[in-house]
Design an enzyme around this catalytic site. Structure first.
Site, PDB file in Angstrom:
ATOM      1  N   GLU A 310       0.868  -1.220  -0.037  1.00  9.06           N
ATOM      2  CA  GLU A 310       0.083  -0.034   0.205  1.00  9.06           C
ATOM      3  C   GLU A 310       0.745   1.147  -0.058  1.00  9.06           C
ATOM      4  O   GLU A 310       0.605   2.274   0.799  1.00  9.06           O
ATOM      5  CB  GLU A 310      -0.930  -0.063   1.117  1.00  9.06           C
ATOM      6  CG  GLU A 310      -1.908  -1.110   1.030  1.00  9.06           C
ATOM      7  CD  GLU A 310      -2.990  -1.135   2.225  1.00  9.06           C
ATOM      8  OE1 GLU A 310      -2.787  -0.406   3.309  1.00  9.06           O
ATOM      9  OE2 GLU A 310      -4.110  -1.502   2.055  1.00  9.06           O
ATOM     10  N   ASP A 389      -9.112  -8.559   4.133  1.00 11.47           N
ATOM     11  CA  ASP A 389      -8.613  -7.286   5.102  1.00 11.47           C
ATOM     12  C   ASP A 389      -9.821  -7.311   6.045  1.00 11.47           C
ATOM     13  O   ASP A 389     -10.676  -6.262   5.691  1.00 11.47           O
ATOM     14  CB  ASP A 389      -8.495  -6.264   3.988  1.00 11.47           C
ATOM     15  CG  ASP A 389      -7.960  -4.975   5.113  1.00 11.47           C
ATOM     16  OD1 ASP A 389      -7.501  -4.960   5.912  1.00 11.47           O
ATOM     17  OD2 ASP A 389      -7.929  -3.744   4.433  1.00 11.47           O
ATOM     18  N   GLU A 417     -13.222  -1.139  11.468  1.00 18.46           N
ATOM     19  CA  GLU A 417     -13.079  -0.548  10.319  1.00 18.46           C
ATOM     20  C   GLU A 417     -14.229  -0.810   9.276  1.00 18.46           C
ATOM     21  O   GLU A 417     -14.913  -0.112   8.492  1.00 18.46           O
ATOM     22  CB  GLU A 417     -11.537  -0.820   9.595  1.00 18.46           C
ATOM     23  CG  GLU A 417     -11.536  -0.388   8.209  1.00 18.46           C
ATOM     24  CD  GLU A 417      -9.914  -0.666   7.788  1.00 18.46           C
ATOM     25  OE1 GLU A 417      -9.264  -1.262   8.368  1.00 18.46           O
ATOM     26  OE2 GLU A 417      -9.904  -0.410   6.626  1.00 18.46           O
TER      27      GLU A 417
HETATM   28  O1  GCW Z   1      -7.149  -2.295   5.773  1.00 18.59           O
HETATM   29  C1  GCW Z   1      -6.207  -1.553   5.355  1.00 18.59           C
HETATM   30  C2  GCW Z   1      -6.463  -0.348   5.931  1.00 18.59           C
HETATM   31  C3  GCW Z   1      -5.416   0.765   6.017  1.00 18.59           C
HETATM   32  C4  GCW Z   1      -4.404  -0.101   6.737  1.00 18.59           C
HETATM   33  C5  GCW Z   1      -3.912  -1.302   6.193  1.00 18.59           C
HETATM   34  C6  GCW Z   1      -2.967  -2.118   6.825  1.00 18.59           C
HETATM   35  C7  GCW Z   1      -2.845   1.189   8.253  1.00 18.59           C
HETATM   36  O2  GCW Z   1      -7.662   0.338   5.052  1.00 18.59           O
HETATM   37  O3  GCW Z   1      -5.830   1.902   6.546  1.00 18.59           O
HETATM   38  O4  GCW Z   1      -3.072   0.879   7.125  1.00 18.59           O
HETATM   39  O5  GCW Z   1      -5.128  -2.195   6.164  1.00 18.59           O
HETATM   40  O6  GCW Z   1      -3.379  -2.758   7.683  1.00 18.59           O
HETATM   41  O7  GCW Z   1      -1.988  -1.824   6.818  1.00 18.59           O
END
Ligand code: GCW
Length: 875
Positions: A310, A389, A417
């Site tokens: 990411e 996720d 989240e």
């Molecule tokens: O799920 C995603 C989140 C990000 C997060 C990432 C991670 C901190 O939307 O906000 O970043 O995972 O776990 O690294």
């Protein structure tokens, strides 16, 4: 123990202590499950001695003693004395004794599996004969855990354990906080950071200390305080000195400070021309930096690393592997007993969605399995529970079974989240337990995830548990009073993944809301079903949560997951829906599981309904094991789920007289909100499925709402119709807005049979503005309210969509045919100062305070629903 002579010290006077306990009793949620409210039957514990002796002089011994005195005095309403001694004389009788010693090690050298016991193991022993209660452990922190356990037993009115030993399942029991130095929190839903503000550690760390106390009470021993997307200047000496102050307030509670680091630090902080992990300058830089950290923080826990993921840079930039990078850090940390938690969440977020073989779920195993055995002993791979996720349901990550020679920690997410952001009640331990109890059948043998991460299956005893928690500065830490059960449950499962869920929730409820049987029964049952309820009105059958993944991950935004590089696709097409991850025709992901489990998922006959669309692409009329077609099951589950969410209001309101008003009102408002938002979810998903599948709901409910009056169909003065995007997040895809400062009206003449009704107004509430609404019947006002909530969503969103859609329910309204219903909306056309918007999560511009005219709120309305008079919002 440093000195053998006896010394006794009288600790805080009882009167003072009692005053502190009582003044802390504002029911704002800050006390969480450590309220120590007086129990109804203190006489149950009349034999408990009133003298507490603490043997030991560490700050943890001291904290344990004070906690015990504070807790017992408050719970039992009588005076307990506290004396601290650092050794010398034998323990007295007729006393409660906290004592750290080696005796535990002598008594139990191994657990049932023959592995050495964790040093944090504690015991509680009551001798009727000498009237002595001994709380003992090899470490002061074990005494502290024993203290909290005793207090918990008493607060929930259980008998005092006679001969009780408890050992943690694994050494790593951490939380991760995604706090940034500027005080914001990534995916945090309860206000700004308790650790940082304006680029620095806060001066006042009282809340940080209180948080460590809460963590200790559930056996958590490490807290990583900063975002895994780490600030690039985190490791400057200036910041490290500040972090030492956090470690100081954590220390008495046995919570080690840990930090997330960015692998480019040798460049960004150290000024080197490279961050190649194998470059000798880089290796030397990390060693020096780690030594510096330990000079300031001798009990520092270690580093968490997010790299090559990411947008974070990582070892791949130099053709190096995660093992190369992790081992450099591990070697610097090893002499100090520190660890590296290297995250398995490494994937390409620019996948080609046209490629039917591309699959983000494969990334964990593809990126790590080949490195098994190449990591140093103090590297632990931190693996998210599922391969995507933190969705409302995913299968377990196959990476758990693929690493046989590497310690692992499971990462779960307490911050909600994808599961309602602490605006919906979802008790996540139900989901975590389902994950932990999943048998991966490694080599065809029993191998539950919990036994893998606690090291039993592959003999890797240095892993454990991590949860992203993201508490904020709001008094009750996580915003929703019910969400605190997630943090509590996380700690309990990390300590003992076999702890029954019923016991965990019942104890939490008693500690948080009291021991009244009706209160306990009602809350326990609401929490126990809440995961299933949330899943059923969001994305069931393994589809993913179906939230807006390009926005805030809160409300529905179905197709946001499709046709982009993020790889959260569910491939909803004309012919059917679901990701084909089979070995036979799909991405081959299923082949990453051990054989027996792979066979189960590969075959439609054995693939569970609740994971179906994660693994298979099937037609909409596919027959599930339940006997229903997929699409009918989706329709039904959304109606059932939304109804169950609406019933929370009724269930909660049945407890009104038994809950303090402050927490009652706050929770009630949240349940009302959830009831309305569950309907937004229900309708968005059902209407979307109806449109794409072309299959009608056998019950005739979907796209057919006889009690609903669309705002765009009402007689409008001033209001203008607008399209809502995505279309499924507003009824009929449209809403109305008022741009006239004097206000606008919507009117309709009702033809309802005479009777009493509940009226729900579905509208949109944006953080920035405060519109005013007034509902009247035949010119008489029946309700007026302001759209000033900070509820939907928890972050700033200026759009009319599934995040901002909300409702107001007006109950018991007498109506008769010919009545004229009028809704008047007055928009908020003020220009918003930028610093106001900044609080909502935007970044400050170089101009400082800046006018943002687009942050106005135009009193938007979606529809009005008139339903039967009853305890729940009209469905
Ligand atoms: O799920 C995603 C989140 C990000 C997060 C990432 C991670 C901190 O939307 O906000 O970043 O995972 O776990 O690294």
């Amino acid at each position: 123990m440093r000195c053998s002579s006896l010394w006794l010290k009288s600790v805080a006077s009882f009167a003072l202590l009692f005053a502190i306990v009582m003044s802390a009793r504002a029911e704002d949620g800050s006390a969480a499950w450590l309220r120590y409210a007086p129990i109804p039957h203190p006489e149950m514990y009349k034999n408990l001695p009133s003298r507490i002796f603490v043997y030991g002089d560490s700050s943890t011994d001291h904290a344990a003693g004070i906690e015990l005195q504070r807790g017992l005095s408050s719970l039992l309403g009588r005076r307990f004395t506290l004396q601290e001694t650092n050794g010398g004389t034998p323990p007295p009788s007729n006393a409660i004794i906290l004592r750290t010693s080696d005796w535990m090690r002598d008594r139990i050298i191994a657990d049932q599996n023959g592995r050495p016991i964790q040093p944090e193991t504690y015991s509680l022993n009551w001798s009727e004969e000498s009237k002595t209660l001994l709380i003992g452990s090899e470490l002061p922190v074990g005494d502290l855990y024993g203290t909290f356990q005793l207090l918990e037993e008493i607060a929930s009115q259980q008998p005092i354990p006679q001969n009780y030993i408890s050992a943690p399942s694994a050494p790593i029991r951490w939380t991760d906080e995604w706090d940034n130095l500027n005080g914001t929190i990534e995916r945090g839903y309860a206000g700004p950071s308790i650790f940082f503000e304006n680029g620095h550690v806060r001066q006042d760390l009282t809340r940080a200390g209180e948080y460590a106390r809460l963590l200790a009470s559930i056996g958590i021993n490490g807290c990583n305080v900063n975002n895994v997307n780490a600030d690039l200047d985190l490791l400057t000496t200036e910041h490290l000195k500040e972090f030492a102050r956090i470690a100081d307030v954590f220390r008495p509670w046995g919570v080690k400070l840990a930090l997330s680091i960015d692998l480019t630090s040798p460049q960004t902080v150290g000024g080197l021309d490279t961050f190649d992990p194998l470059d000798p300058k880089v290796i030397a830089w990390w060693q020096k930096k780690v030594d510096e950290i330990y000079t300031l923080i001798p009990d520092f826990g270690g580093f968490t690393v997010k790299a090559d993921s990411e947008g974070r840079k990582g070892p791949s930039q130099y053709g190096r592997t995660p093992a190369d990078a992790a081992n450099v850090l591990a070697r610097a940390l090893a002499p100090h007993h520190g660890v590296v938690l290297y995250r398995g969440f490494v994937y390409n977020n620019h996948l080609d969605w046209h490629d039917l073989k591309a699959d983000r779920a494969r990334a964990g195993v593809d990126n790590f399995a080949y490195l098994d055995g190449k990591f140093d002993k103090n590297v632990i791979i931190q693996i998210k529970e599922g391969p995507i996720d933190f969705q409302a349901r995913e299968p377990v990550s196959p990476l758990f079974a693929a690493l046989r020679h590497t310690p692992e920690a499971i990462e779960v997410e307490t911050t909600q989240e994808y599961t309602g952001q602490q605006r919906h009640m979802v008790w996540l331990p139900s989901m975590w337990k389902w994950v932990l109890d999943t048998d991966m059948r490694v080599d065809g043998k029993p191998s539950d995830v919990k036994d893998i991460v606690t090291g039993k299956i592959f003999d890797q005893p240095t892993g454990g548990f991590v949860s992203v928690v993201n508490v904020g500065i709001e008094p009750n830490w996580l915003h929703h009073p019910m969400a605190m059960a997630n943090l509590y449950g996380y700690g309990k499962l990390a300590w003992n993944p076999d702890e029954p869920l019923e016991k965990i929730i019942d104890t939490w409820t008693r500690l948080t809301w009291g021991n009244d049987p009706q209160v306990d029964r009602t809350i326990d049952s609401m929490q126990m079903k809440s995961w299933h309820v949330y899943e059923s009105y969001t994305g069931p059958n393994g589809m993913g949560t179906l939230t807006n993944i390009l926005g805030y991950h809160f409300g529905p935004g179905i197709e946001s997951a499709e046709r982009n590089g993020w790889g959260q696709w569910f491939r909803g097409e004309k012919d059917g829906i679901g990701m084909d991850r089979t070995v036979a025709t799909g991405t081959g992901f299923i082949g990453q599981y051990p054989k027996e489990l792979a066979n189960k998922y590969e075959n439609l006959a054995t693939c569970p309904d609740d994971l179906l669309l994660f693994f298979h692409h099937v037609p909409y009329d596919y027959k599930l094991h339940s006997g229903k077609t997929l699409v009918q099951s989706i329709y039904d589950s959304h109606y059932e789920g939304a109804l169950a969410a609406a019933e929370y209001v009724q269930q909660w309101e049945s407890l009104k007289d038994k809950i303090d008003p402050e927490r009652y009102e706050k929770t009630d408002a949240l349940f009302e909100y959830q009831a309305g938002h569950a309907i937004v979810w229900r309708d968005a998903i059902n209407n979307w499925f109806h449109r794409i599948s072309g299959i009608n709901d056998a019950e005739g409910r979907v796209d057919h709402d006889p009690n609903r009056i669309e705002a765009e169909d009402m007689k409008a003065v001033g209001y203008k119709t607008v399209d809502v995007t995505p279309w499924e997040t507003a009824s009929g895809g449209k809403a109305v807005e008022c741009h006239d400062a004097k206000g606008c009206t919507l009117t309709t003449t009702l033809e309802k049979p005479a009777g009493t009704y509940d009226i729900a107004v579905q509208y949109f509430d944006i953080w920035a503005g405060v519109s005013t609404y007034t509902l009247s019947v035949n010119g008489s006002t029946i309700a007026t309210w302001k759209a000033d909530d900070k509820l939907p969503p928890a972050q700033f969103d200026e759009h009319l969509d599934g995040q901002t859609s909300t409702r107001q329910t007006i109950r018991h309204v007498a109506l008769k045919p010919g009545d004229v219903l009028e809704l008047r909306g007055v928009p908020d056309l003020r220009l918003i100062l930028f610093h106001g918007a900044q609080a909502a999560g935007l970044t400050r511009t170089s101009q400082g305070l800046q006018m943002q005219p687009n942050l106005q709120e135009y009193a938007p309305v979606d529809y009005i629903e008139i339903g039967p008079d009853g305890p729940i919002t009209p469905q």
